[in-house]
Design a protein around this motif. Sequence first.
Motif, PDB file in Angstrom:
ATOM      1  N   GLU A   1       0.823  -1.208   0.000  1.00  0.00           N
ATOM      2  CA  GLU A   1       0.000   0.000   0.000  1.00  0.00           C
ATOM      3  C   GLU A   1       0.858   1.258   0.000  1.00  0.00           C
ATOM      4  O   GLU A   1       0.538   2.232  -0.679  1.00  0.00           O
ATOM      5  N   THR A   2       1.949   1.252   0.749  1.00  0.00           N
ATOM      6  CA  THR A   2       2.852   2.407   0.751  1.00  0.00           C
ATOM      7  C   THR A   2       3.531   2.549  -0.599  1.00  0.00           C
ATOM      8  O   THR A   2       3.639   3.656  -1.140  1.00  0.00           O
ATOM      9  N   LEU A   3       3.996   1.446  -1.173  1.00  0.00           N
ATOM     10  CA  LEU A   3       4.626   1.490  -2.497  1.00  0.00           C
ATOM     11  C   LEU A   3       3.650   2.005  -3.556  1.00  0.00           C
ATOM     12  O   LEU A   3       4.020   2.794  -4.425  1.00  0.00           O
ATOM     13  N   GLU A   4       2.404   1.587  -3.461  1.00  0.00           N
ATOM     14  CA  GLU A   4       1.387   2.053  -4.415  1.00  0.00           C
ATOM     15  C   GLU A   4       1.196   3.553  -4.284  1.00  0.00           C
ATOM     16  O   GLU A   4       1.080   4.275  -5.267  1.00  0.00           O
ATOM     17  N   ARG A   5       1.183   4.049  -3.058  1.00  0.00           N
ATOM     18  CA  ARG A   5       0.989   5.483  -2.844  1.00  0.00           C
ATOM     19  C   ARG A   5       2.198   6.294  -3.326  1.00  0.00           C
ATOM     20  O   ARG A   5       2.029   7.373  -3.909  1.00  0.00           O
ATOM     21  N   LEU A   6       3.411   5.771  -3.104  1.00  0.00           N
ATOM     22  CA  LEU A   6       4.608   6.441  -3.622  1.00  0.00           C
ATOM     23  C   LEU A   6       4.523   6.563  -5.132  1.00  0.00           C
ATOM     24  O   LEU A   6       4.773   7.629  -5.701  1.00  0.00           O
ATOM     25  N   ARG A   7       4.168   5.479  -5.781  1.00  0.00           N
ATOM     26  CA  ARG A   7       4.069   5.459  -7.243  1.00  0.00           C
ATOM     27  C   ARG A   7       3.009   6.446  -7.731  1.00  0.00           C
ATOM     28  O   ARG A   7       3.214   7.169  -8.696  1.00  0.00           O
ATOM     29  N   PHE A   8       1.872   6.472  -7.060  1.00  0.00           N
ATOM     30  CA  PHE A   8       0.803   7.398  -7.421  1.00  0.00           C
ATOM     31  C   PHE A   8       1.281   8.847  -7.320  1.00  0.00           C
ATOM     32  O   PHE A   8       1.026   9.655  -8.215  1.00  0.00           O
ATOM     33  N   GLU A   9       1.964   9.189  -6.229  1.00  0.00           N
ATOM     34  CA  GLU A   9       2.459  10.548  -6.035  1.00  0.00           C
ATOM     35  C   GLU A   9       3.481  10.920  -7.106  1.00  0.00           C
ATOM     36  O   GLU A   9       3.487  12.047  -7.601  1.00  0.00           O
ATOM     37  N   GLN A  10       4.346   9.977  -7.478  1.00  0.00           N
ATOM     38  CA  GLN A  10       5.349  10.238  -8.507  1.00  0.00           C
ATOM     39  C   GLN A  10       4.679  10.486  -9.860  1.00  0.00           C
ATOM     40  O   GLN A  10       4.995  11.459 -10.552  1.00  0.00           O
ATOM     41  N   ILE A  11       3.779   9.624 -10.233  1.00  0.00           N
ATOM     42  CA  ILE A  11       3.084   9.765 -11.518  1.00  0.00           C
ATOM     43  C   ILE A  11       2.278  11.063 -11.553  1.00  0.00           C
ATOM     44  O   ILE A  11       2.287  11.782 -12.552  1.00  0.00           O
ATOM     45  N   SER A  12       1.610  11.380 -10.451  1.00  0.00           N
ATOM     46  CA  SER A  12       0.821  12.615 -10.383  1.00  0.00           C
ATOM     47  C   SER A  12       1.700  13.850 -10.545  1.00  0.00           C
ATOM     48  O   SER A  12       1.328  14.801 -11.236  1.00  0.00           O
TER      49      SER A  12
ATOM     50  N   VAL B   1      16.454  16.275 -14.967  1.00  0.00           N
ATOM     51  CA  VAL B   1      15.310  16.980 -14.371  1.00  0.00           C
ATOM     52  C   VAL B   1      14.401  15.982 -13.648  1.00  0.00           C
ATOM     53  O   VAL B   1      13.966  16.222 -12.520  1.00  0.00           O
ATOM     54  N   ALA B   2      14.130  14.845 -14.280  1.00  0.00           N
ATOM     55  CA  ALA B   2      13.278  13.822 -13.667  1.00  0.00           C
ATOM     56  C   ALA B   2      13.904  13.315 -12.373  1.00  0.00           C
ATOM     57  O   ALA B   2      13.220  13.171 -11.349  1.00  0.00           O
ATOM     58  N   ARG B   3      15.187  13.063 -12.414  1.00  0.00           N
ATOM     59  CA  ARG B   3      15.899  12.584 -11.230  1.00  0.00           C
ATOM     60  C   ARG B   3      15.821  13.618 -10.106  1.00  0.00           C
ATOM     61  O   ARG B   3      15.565  13.272  -8.953  1.00  0.00           O
ATOM     62  N   SER B   4      16.017  14.873 -10.429  1.00  0.00           N
ATOM     63  CA  SER B   4      15.941  15.942  -9.441  1.00  0.00           C
ATOM     64  C   SER B   4      14.556  16.023  -8.807  1.00  0.00           C
ATOM     65  O   SER B   4      14.415  16.188  -7.592  1.00  0.00           O
ATOM     66  N   GLU B   5      13.523  15.919  -9.632  1.00  0.00           N
ATOM     67  CA  GLU B   5      12.150  15.958  -9.117  1.00  0.00           C
ATOM     68  C   GLU B   5      11.878  14.789  -8.164  1.00  0.00           C
ATOM     69  O   GLU B   5      11.269  14.960  -7.112  1.00  0.00           O
ATOM     70  N   LEU B   6      12.335  13.603  -8.544  1.00  0.00           N
ATOM     71  CA  LEU B   6      12.114  12.428  -7.699  1.00  0.00           C
ATOM     72  C   LEU B   6      12.882  12.527  -6.385  1.00  0.00           C
ATOM     73  O   LEU B   6      12.367  12.143  -5.331  1.00  0.00           O
ATOM     74  N   LEU B   7      14.090  13.051  -6.426  1.00  0.00           N
ATOM     75  CA  LEU B   7      14.870  13.225  -5.200  1.00  0.00           C
ATOM     76  C   LEU B   7      14.213  14.240  -4.264  1.00  0.00           C
ATOM     77  O   LEU B   7      14.154  14.027  -3.048  1.00  0.00           O
ATOM     78  N   ASN B   8      13.712  15.340  -4.824  1.00  0.00           N
ATOM     79  CA  ASN B   8      13.009  16.334  -4.000  1.00  0.00           C
ATOM     80  C   ASN B   8      11.754  15.749  -3.382  1.00  0.00           C
ATOM     81  O   ASN B   8      11.460  15.970  -2.209  1.00  0.00           O
ATOM     82  N   LEU B   9      11.000  15.013  -4.170  1.00  0.00           N
ATOM     83  CA  LEU B   9       9.774  14.384  -3.677  1.00  0.00           C
ATOM     84  C   LEU B   9      10.105  13.397  -2.557  1.00  0.00           C
ATOM     85  O   LEU B   9       9.418  13.345  -1.534  1.00  0.00           O
ATOM     86  N   TYR B  10      11.154  12.625  -2.751  1.00  0.00           N
ATOM     87  CA  TYR B  10      11.563  11.634  -1.749  1.00  0.00           C
ATOM     88  C   TYR B  10      11.918  12.311  -0.428  1.00  0.00           C
ATOM     89  O   TYR B  10      11.434  11.914   0.627  1.00  0.00           O
TER      90      TYR B  10
END
Length: 153
Positions: free
Chosen positions: A46-57, A88-97
Amino acid sequence: LLLYDGIASYTVASDGTVQIERQITTYQENAAGIADDSYLDINTPETLERLRFEQISLFAQKYPRHKLAADEDRDFYDPSQPIMTPKVARSELLNLYRLTFMGERGWVRDYEGYAESLQANIDPDDPSRLNVIDQPMLIGQYRVHAQQTQFRR
């Protein structure tokens, strides 16, 4: 035993409300038939699903209809052009993390390990596809408190 048959354990509080103690999935073996508890606790998938959802969103909202270019080519384009790059994608994912998943929500840990393992590359066979591999380190659930008390004279 009931947990492993898909039945959650629960308690009833003094006010009569029911509280789930533990809920697990029925995932107990991997595709090779070997015992595997990696997705046993419901919190993990469930946590992994939510992480993925937030990334895609994030990418769908912030980078709709963008072009995809290699990092080294970005400087050749007009800055006003909507262009996504692996960097840019990597930077966005690192900030989100760090800010959302670690800081605000407390879902993950080990930012440095995540940053080291995060990969973003343009697919060699499809120049319109960005391949991303991320390996989030989830924070475990506090289920067991083990303590030893020793008497000293």
